[in-house]
Design an enzyme around this catalytic site. Sequence first.
Site, PDB file in Angstrom:
ATOM      1  N   LYS A  12       0.859  -1.187   0.000  1.00  0.00           N
ATOM      2  CA  LYS A  12       0.000   0.000   0.000  1.00  0.00           C
ATOM      3  C   LYS A  12       0.888   1.227   0.000  1.00  0.00           C
ATOM      4  CE  LYS A  12      -4.531   0.555   0.339  1.00  0.00           C
ATOM      5  NZ  LYS A  12      -5.484  -0.507   0.008  1.00  0.00           N
TER       6      LYS A  12
HETATM    7  N1  GLU Z   1      -7.247  -0.070  -3.138  1.00  0.00           N
HETATM    8  C1  GLU Z   1      -8.002  -1.243  -3.451  1.00  0.00           C
HETATM    9  C2  GLU Z   1      -8.035  -2.186  -2.260  1.00  0.00           C
HETATM   10  O1  GLU Z   1      -7.896  -1.769  -1.137  1.00  0.00           O
HETATM   11  C3  GLU Z   1      -7.558  -1.890  -4.760  1.00  0.00           C
HETATM   12  C4  GLU Z   1      -6.136  -2.363  -4.781  1.00  0.00           C
HETATM   13  C5  GLU Z   1      -5.679  -2.838  -6.165  1.00  0.00           C
HETATM   14  O2  GLU Z   1      -6.471  -2.882  -7.076  1.00  0.00           O
HETATM   15  O3  GLU Z   1      -4.490  -3.158  -6.272  1.00  0.00           O
HETATM   16  O4  GLU Z   1      -8.256  -3.350  -2.399  1.00  0.00           O
END
Ligand code: GLU
Length: 421
Positions: free
Chosen positions: A107
């Site tokens: 993240k």
């Molecule tokens: N931000 C989204 C999540 O928390 C998508 C992450 C992604 O598609 O890599 O799952």
Amino acid sequence: MTSERENPFRIAQQQFDSAAELLDLPQSVRATLRVPQRELTVSFPVAMDDGSTQVLTGYRVQHNLDRGPAKGGVRFHPQVDIDEVRALAMWMTWKCALVNIPYGGAKGGVIIDPALLSPRELERLTRRFATEISVLIGPDRDIPAPDVNTNEQIMAWIMDTISMHEGHTVLPVITGKPVGVGGSLGRSEATGRGVSLMVREWAKRHARDLRTLDIVVQGFGNVGGVAAKLLTEMGCRVIAVSDASGGYLCQKGLRIDAMQHYVRNHPRRMLEGCPIDGVEQIGHAELLELPCDILIPAALENQLTSKNAARIHASVIIEGANGPTTPEADAIFQERGITVIPDILANAGGVTVSYFEWVQGLQSFFWEEVDVNAKLERIMVNAFQQVYATAEEHQVSLRMAAYLLAVRRVADAAISRSIYP
Ligand code: GLU
């Protein structure tokens, strides 16, 4: 500042520790998986339109890479901190493992309120942040995506920045791109679609007619807004939604399409001032406590805590957001017989279609939307059934069942790869 009890990373570690205990994982695997593998903190200058310079701080955390490249979004928010990003990265590892896509978890975040920036400032921030984290990201290393306050345009800037560095277009370095530059059909709706499938599957399992369900959604963005729209299309009554401007209630059911139309034309893309007949404005706390069948928190962490858990009147909570429920609230819900469909299952639709987008980019072969949606549905329904079966088999909550499945997969990968050197 979040209190220690609401520190998302402590919560993520606590959830992992309980699963590791039940799975009886070896000590070395437990110690490895309860901390992130890599963390990068960057401070970088951004030239503002008025000629001044603002130095911002951002992070990219890779929790685990045992099952493949790291995957996870980037959020722009004034309350981002390293422990939040660590928790979100760890949750991505479990989420990818649960839906069995070949990724680890990551993240990123920048401490900023993007609403305070001009479009040019936002672009400069994004391109510089992409450059700062370019030492970590790449199509076979770590693939970012949208998250809170980031969108397709921001993904396009990141793709372009990395492509300019490389001297050629690199589509699979990021997902959630606009369809015209390597995005996947169905990606923008995927998280909300996944959430709506959880509602459908829960209703099927409990022999409930979708048309009798009253639903409350906290959040009206890419998760909450899309889920609300798809749920009304499925025949459910979405009685309340909210965004940063407050909550909006109509017992007869909101006209979600009209509200989405209003938001699209609002300068800050908000429901603020939404002039729809029969809609009552309510507070944030009140919204969560409304009597309803299904409550969908689709905003930020720590919304359901020991402070309000006793006053929640839903039969089932479906976590569109990451980490909306604290462990104390989870325990209260379990005691009160309120089912919680956990984040790593409920909101996995987004990363699942991100995976499809990455595969399409790598192969330069793009799929039709019906195929994307059909494959998404198969994965989500399968994961839902596996989680329910595991919960029944081990007599545990759905969250614990999801963790047992996900952590087992990651631990097995770690064990078969063994320790280098
Ligand atoms: N931000 C989204 C999540 O928390 C998508 C992450 C992604 O598609 O890599 O799952």
